[in-house]
Design a protein around this motif. Structure first.
Motif, short mmCIF file in Angstrom:
data_model
loop_
_atom_site.label_atom_id
_atom_site.label_comp_id
_atom_site.label_asym_id
_atom_site.label_seq_id
_atom_site.Cartn_x
_atom_site.Cartn_y
_atom_site.Cartn_z
N GLN A 114 50.87 45.13 44.67
CA GLN A 114 49.67 45.93 44.44
C GLN A 114 49.55 46.31 42.97
N SER A 115 48.34 46.10 42.45
CA SER A 115 48.10 46.41 41.04
C SER A 115 46.62 46.61 40.81
N TYR A 116 46.22 47.84 40.51
CA TYR A 116 44.82 48.10 40.20
C TYR A 116 44.43 47.42 38.90
N SER A 117 45.33 47.36 37.96
CA SER A 117 45.00 46.74 36.67
C SER A 117 44.73 45.25 36.85
N LYS A 118 45.54 44.57 37.69
CA LYS A 118 45.29 43.15 37.95
C LYS A 118 44.00 42.97 38.73
N ALA A 119 43.76 43.86 39.67
CA ALA A 119 42.51 43.79 40.43
C ALA A 119 41.33 43.91 39.49
N LEU A 120 41.39 44.90 38.60
CA LEU A 120 40.29 45.10 37.67
C LEU A 120 40.13 43.90 36.75
N GLU A 121 41.23 43.30 36.35
CA GLU A 121 41.19 42.11 35.48
C GLU A 121 40.36 41.00 36.14
N TYR A 122 40.62 40.75 37.43
CA TYR A 122 39.89 39.67 38.10
C TYR A 122 38.45 40.06 38.41
N TYR A 123 38.22 41.33 38.72
CA TYR A 123 36.84 41.77 38.92
C TYR A 123 36.05 41.59 37.62
N GLN A 124 36.68 41.90 36.50
CA GLN A 124 35.99 41.77 35.22
C GLN A 124 35.69 40.32 34.89
N LYS A 125 36.60 39.41 35.25
CA LYS A 125 36.35 37.99 35.02
C LYS A 125 35.10 37.54 35.79
N ALA A 126 35.04 37.98 37.04
CA ALA A 126 33.88 37.60 37.87
C ALA A 126 32.61 38.29 37.39
N ALA A 127 32.74 39.56 37.03
CA ALA A 127 31.57 40.31 36.56
C ALA A 127 31.01 39.73 35.29
N ALA A 128 31.88 39.20 34.45
CA ALA A 128 31.43 38.60 33.19
C ALA A 128 30.53 37.39 33.44
N GLN A 129 30.65 36.82 34.64
CA GLN A 129 29.78 35.70 35.02
C GLN A 129 28.55 36.18 35.78
N GLY A 130 28.39 37.50 35.83
CA GLY A 130 27.23 38.05 36.51
C GLY A 130 27.39 38.17 38.00
N PHE A 131 28.65 38.08 38.50
CA PHE A 131 28.85 38.14 39.94
C PHE A 131 28.70 39.58 40.42
N ALA A 132 27.70 39.79 41.25
CA ALA A 132 27.26 41.15 41.58
C ALA A 132 28.30 41.96 42.35
N ILE A 133 28.99 41.34 43.29
CA ILE A 133 29.96 42.08 44.09
C ILE A 133 31.09 42.59 43.19
N ALA A 134 31.50 41.78 42.23
CA ALA A 134 32.53 42.22 41.30
C ALA A 134 32.03 43.39 40.46
N GLN A 135 30.78 43.32 40.05
CA GLN A 135 30.21 44.43 39.29
C GLN A 135 30.24 45.72 40.11
N ALA A 136 29.91 45.60 41.39
CA ALA A 136 29.93 46.77 42.26
C ALA A 136 31.36 47.31 42.41
#
Length: 611
Positions: free
Chosen positions: A220-242
């Motif tokens: 478990q790692s919030y920082s790793k989770a956030l890292e991958y959410y940010q990668k997806a969000a950078a591509q405009g992926f809406a769920i990751a942005q949420a």
């Protein structure tokens, strides 16, 4: 506590899972990635392309179809796109076959038909086209035009994944994450998500982030989770942005920042993500990062509710229930609760039960309330479990059964429900349905009090005042009464007055006692009204006044307090603070005597009045 009250309802906006949202995103992404995106390189001159297409060149026909599908340089026209894809597909162009299949899958420019879509996917798959193989897998995973079969879906996904097709790798990961067609295995899911994520697939990055967030198959790692959410969000992926918004709203792995949360929710909402719209509504409802504005909350909840988001429908229902930002309406509230409940949303099922239990906009019906509570309880919704306990404790349309009540309270208490903990404590205190135990009662009162439950705080004070299961300690009792009084608990205020009136744990002070009695009496607490009347009658801590004594005795007497009734009768009999009225005095003596009050009985005998 007789029935649940509104404060029991937990703020439903605070937590959600993204499973449903992700599945929706899979559908959207899987059918749009590389489908509606024209290659980055410069497009050939449209006239030249059309000429080659008309000459029968399949690649040109395919490219023209894409231009019409996307509206790039021409007016978007799915029918024309389908015509050109058909020409290319008939010549065996695999990419055109897939694009034509997608048009049939969604009914864009052609009559919707899963079977026709599958036919073209199979033609392309027969040529080894990875995307078509993945699409066939998708159809089997969801039962589109075929019998749902996760094992067959996996076979097709594996064919596509063998060619490095990222979406197929993601979808294999999803099968392992949810145990569809394979034994559930988070570790294997993580491996497949990682493969697709490394290729830049935003859905896989989001799914991998979710595994890191929850520690499923990975450390478990919030920082790793956030890292991958940010990668997806950078591509405009809406769920990751949420999801990033959710992290900032709740301070998960980052410093809590409602304004930043709002920014990310707005990015996702701009793409129509219902959960993001709901969460923006919640920020406005509770004034987090923005000025509290129920009207704006309603607007955002409405957007999400109209998309079928059950949490938003429930939140909108609560605004209508309480008349916040909208005209109060139980019928509108019920309408939205029913929409959410039809989707199996537990809180909405509970709220409908609450309406039937209290007769809000419907005829009160405990049996119907119980049915709805049971639906929510089947999903482990603690407030519903507590409410079932209340129905059995009070015997509302069911045989009264303290044992069953205790079982339901226990279920909810184990989930941390503060009201259930308090209610279970009460059963232990009284020995109803469980073996009487002050220590067990105190244990549950303390659990509830730690969460701020005002009734539990009062009960702990009561235990210390009377030495129930603890060493009697008036000072500790006072501390707990003060906690409850700080939340406006009338009986706690009254008991603080009592401690001051009798000098228990504090120096005796009738003036301070009068102040506390007054607070509670103004809230309608009959014991405080009786006690305040007594102070006025005897001039203790207040200027002596029979009229004020009469006033407060009367208020308490009208609520059925036997001591106030006999005291009121005495003032009437003797014309103290009021006109002398023997007949009315007798009536109050009778009311008190009917409750077994010995002074009232003696007064009636003295006056020669028979019971």
């Amino acid at each position: 506590m007789l029935l649940l009250h509104k404060s029991q309802l937990k703020k439903s906006f605070v937590k959600y899972t993204i499973t449903i949202a992700l599945l929706a995103a899979v559908i959207i992404l899987f059918n749009t990635i590389n489908a509606n995106i024209v290659c980055a390189q410069e497009q050939p001159n449209i006239d030249s392309l059309l000429q080659k297409a008309n000459e029968g060149d399949p690649e040109s026909q395919f490219q023209v179809g894409k231009l019409y599908e996307t509206g790039d340089g021409v007016r978007q026209n799915y029918s024309t796109a389908a015509k050109w894809y058909q020409k290319a597909a008939d010549q065996g162009h695999a990419d055109a076959q897939v694009h034509l299949g997608i048009l049939y899958e969604f009914g864009n420019g052609v009559r919707q038909s899963y079977s026709t879509a599958l036919e073209y996917y199979q033609k392309a798959a027969a040529q080894g086209f990875a995307r078509a193989q993945a699409k066939i897998g998708w159809f089997y995973a969801n039962g589109f035009g075929v019998t749902q079969n996760y094992s067959t879906a996996l076979e097709w996904y594996q064919k596509a994944a063998a060619q490095g097709y990222a979406m197929a790798e993601n979808n294999i990961g999803a099968l392992y994450e949810y145990g569809n067609g394979v034994p559930q295995n988070y570790s294997t899911a993580a491996q497949w998500y990682q493969k697709a994520s490394d290729k830049g697939e935003p859905l896989a990055q989001t799914n991998l982030g979710k595994l890191y967030e929850n520690g499923n198959g990975v450390r478990q790692s919030y920082s790793k989770a956030l890292e991958y959410y940010q990668k997806a969000a950078a591509q405009g992926f809406a769920i990751a942005q949420a999801k990033i918004g959710w992290f900032y709203e709740n301070g998960i792995g980052v410093t809590q920042n409602y304004s930043t949360a709002l920014e990310w929710y707005q990015k996702a909402a701009a793409q129509g993500v219902a959960m993001a719209e709901n969460n923006i509504g919640a920020l406005y409802e509770h004034g987090r990062g923005v000025p509290q504005d129920y009207s704006k909350a309603r607007e955002w909840y409405q957007k999400a509710a109209d998309k079928g988001e059950p949490l938003a429908q429930t939140n909108l229902g609560k605004l209508y229930e309480n008349g916040r930002g909208v005209r109060q309406s139980y019928s509108k509230a019920l309408e939205y609760y029913q929409k959410a409940a039809a989707q199996g949303f537990a809180e909405a099922q509970f709220r409908i039960g609450w309406f039937y239990g209290n007769g809000f906009g419907v005829t009160q019906n405990y049996s119907t309330a119980l049915e709805w509570y049971q639906k929510a309880a089947a999903q482990g919704y603690a407030a519903a479990e507590n409410s079932i306990g209340i129905i059995y404790e009070l015997g509302r349309d069911v045989p009264q059964d303290y044992s069953i009540a205790a079982q339901w309270y226990q279920k909810a208490a184990d989930k941390g429900d503060t009201f259930a903990q308090k209610n279970l404590g009460f059963l232990y205190e009284k020995g109803r349905g469980v073996a009487q135990s002050y220590s067990k009662a105190l244990e549950y009162y303390q659990k509830a009090a730690a969460q701020g439950n005002v009734d539990a705080q009062f009960s702990i004070g009561w235990f210390y005042e009377n030495g129930y299961g603890v060493v009697q300690n008036f000072s500790t009792a006072l501390e707990w009464y003060q906690k409850a009084a700080a939340q406006g608990h009338a009986l706690a205020e009254c008991n603080i007055g009592f401690l001051y009136a009798y000098g228990r744990g504090v120096p005796q002070d009738y003036s301070i006692a009068a102040q506390w009695y007054q607070k509670a009496a103004d809230k309608g607490e009959p014991l405080a009204q009786l006690s305040l009347g007594n102070l006025y009658e005897n001039g203790r801590g207040v200027r002596q006044s029979y009229s004020n004594a009469f006033k407060w005795y009367q208020k308490a007497a009208e609520q059925g307090d036997e001591f106030a009734q006999v005291n009121l009768g005495w003032l009437l009999e003797n014309g103290l603070g009021t006109s002398k009225n023997i007949s009315e005095a007798i009536e109050w003596y009778k009311k008190s005597a009917a409750q077994g009050n010995p002074t009232a009985i003696a007064n009636l005998l003295r006056l020669g009045v028979s019971m």
